[in-house]
Design an enzyme around this catalytic site. Structure first.
Site, mmCIF file in Angstrom:
data_model
loop_
_atom_site.group_PDB
_atom_site.id
_atom_site.type_symbol
_atom_site.label_atom_id
_atom_site.label_comp_id
_atom_site.label_asym_id
_atom_site.label_seq_id
_atom_site.Cartn_x
_atom_site.Cartn_y
_atom_site.Cartn_z
ATOM 1 C CB SER A 22 -0.972 -0.006 1.175
ATOM 2 O OG SER A 22 -1.952 -1.004 0.968
ATOM 3 C CE LYS A 71 -8.191 -6.623 5.705
ATOM 4 N NZ LYS A 71 -8.415 -7.279 4.421
ATOM 5 C CG ASN A 92 -10.183 -2.396 3.109
ATOM 6 O OD1 ASN A 92 -11.125 -1.603 3.147
ATOM 7 N ND2 ASN A 92 -9.417 -2.539 2.049
ATOM 8 C CG ASP A 108 -10.199 -5.846 0.830
ATOM 9 O OD1 ASP A 108 -9.432 -4.979 0.381
ATOM 10 O OD2 ASP A 108 -10.008 -6.421 1.930
#
Ligand code: ATR
Length: 280
Positions: A22, A71, A92, A108
């Protein structure tokens, strides 16, 4: 009104977190759009999650991504969680709102669906039956998002039937649970086959499935991106299907997060794809 840094900071909380791609994505976009800011890794052990989340607004951060193992654990620490993330049972992305409150999302599944639409603009979640393989966290995000986007029939096969049944119970009657041994027969008439198992990942055995019954018009998506072409995707390509790997999910889930944090909906360019691939 909470004070916010003019220099926009966001990051990803995980444990471990070093493998996350990321930072490459978000720092690429920050630079490309001329936004003063930085996306960083936050290695947060489970027992420090609550203190870390509480610190987000106090530090003036724009928000963060959340990865394993946080999560689910983060739910009670947020002021609100959107409906889709609730149905998925995992967050997320966290956005620090202007008043300092925290909202949780899960991009996601929608990121995966967007990557399929990018690969085949004619395909839609309601184009025809879907077969999803696997019933872990990734599968849950994909199944709930497909249902939310109008899928009419989601066939779900998993080695452990009970885990598939739990997803069906959470998402609704659109999900039809199938024993693992029936996965090849369940390809009959599908518009999408999605692999959400870990089979085919680098270092894992391949996913075994005969593609004889797979319509050539079906899209085949794999949530795995290392290797870029799993044995399943290679076989589907030879069979004549359009194939999509998990890189599109990674990139597309990041777009709405970046927009929420920094106010620009960023584009996925070949240059960005190359920057990510260079990290493999
Ligand atoms: P993620 O969070 O990425 O979804 P996960 O929760 O570990 O990962 O899920 C892995 C998925 O791959 C599960 O559906 C798992 O099946 P089980 O629920 O039966 O464990 C599936 N999987 C892993 N190894 C497998 C194997 N050898 N055969 C069949 N399925 C397998």
């Amino acid at each position: 009104m909470a004070d916010r840094n003019t220099f926009g900071i966001a990051g990803v909380m995980g444990w471990p977190v070093a493998h996350s791609r990321s930072p490459v994505i978000h720092n690429h976009w920050l630079q490309r759009y001329g936004i003063a800011g930085r996306y960083v890794l936050f290695a947060v052990p489970p027992e420090k999650l609550e203190a870390a989340v509480r610190g987000l607004a106090a530090l003036g951060l724009r928000g963060c991504n959340v990865t394993t193992p946080h999560k689910q654990a983060i739910f009670p620490m947020l002021d609100r969680v959107d409906d889709l993330a609730r149905r998925i049972g995992a967050v997320n992305t966290v956005v620090v709102e202007k008043d300092g409150t925290l909202t949780g999302f899960n991009n996601d599944g929608n990121g995966f669906i967007q990557s399929l639409r990018d690969a085949d603009p004619k395909w839609r979640p309601d184009s025809g039956p879907v077969l999803v393989l696997g019933a872990g966290g990734a599968s849950r995000a994909v199944v709930a998002s497909l249902a939310a986007q109008g899928a009419k029939e989601i066939r779900l096969a998993n080695r452990t039937l009970d885990k598939a049944q739990q997803i069906a119970d959470a998402v609704g009657p659109v999900v039809k649970v199938l024993p693992w041994g029936e996965r090849a027969d369940a390809l009959e008439g599908v518009a999408l086959l999605a692999n959400a198992t870990s089979l085919g990942m680098a270092g894992k055995p391949p996913l075994e499935i005969s593609l004889d019954r797979l319509p050539k018009s079906a899209l085949v998506g794999d949530l795995i991106y290392i290797p870029p072409e799993t044995p399943l995707l290679a076989a589907a390509r030879v069979h004549g299907n359009i194939t999509v790997n998990g890189l599109g999910l990674l990139l597309n889930q990041a777009r709405p997060a970046f927009n929420a944090w920094f106010g620009v909906m960023p584009e996925i360019t070949p240059e960005l794809v190359r920057a990510i691939e260079a990290t493999f």
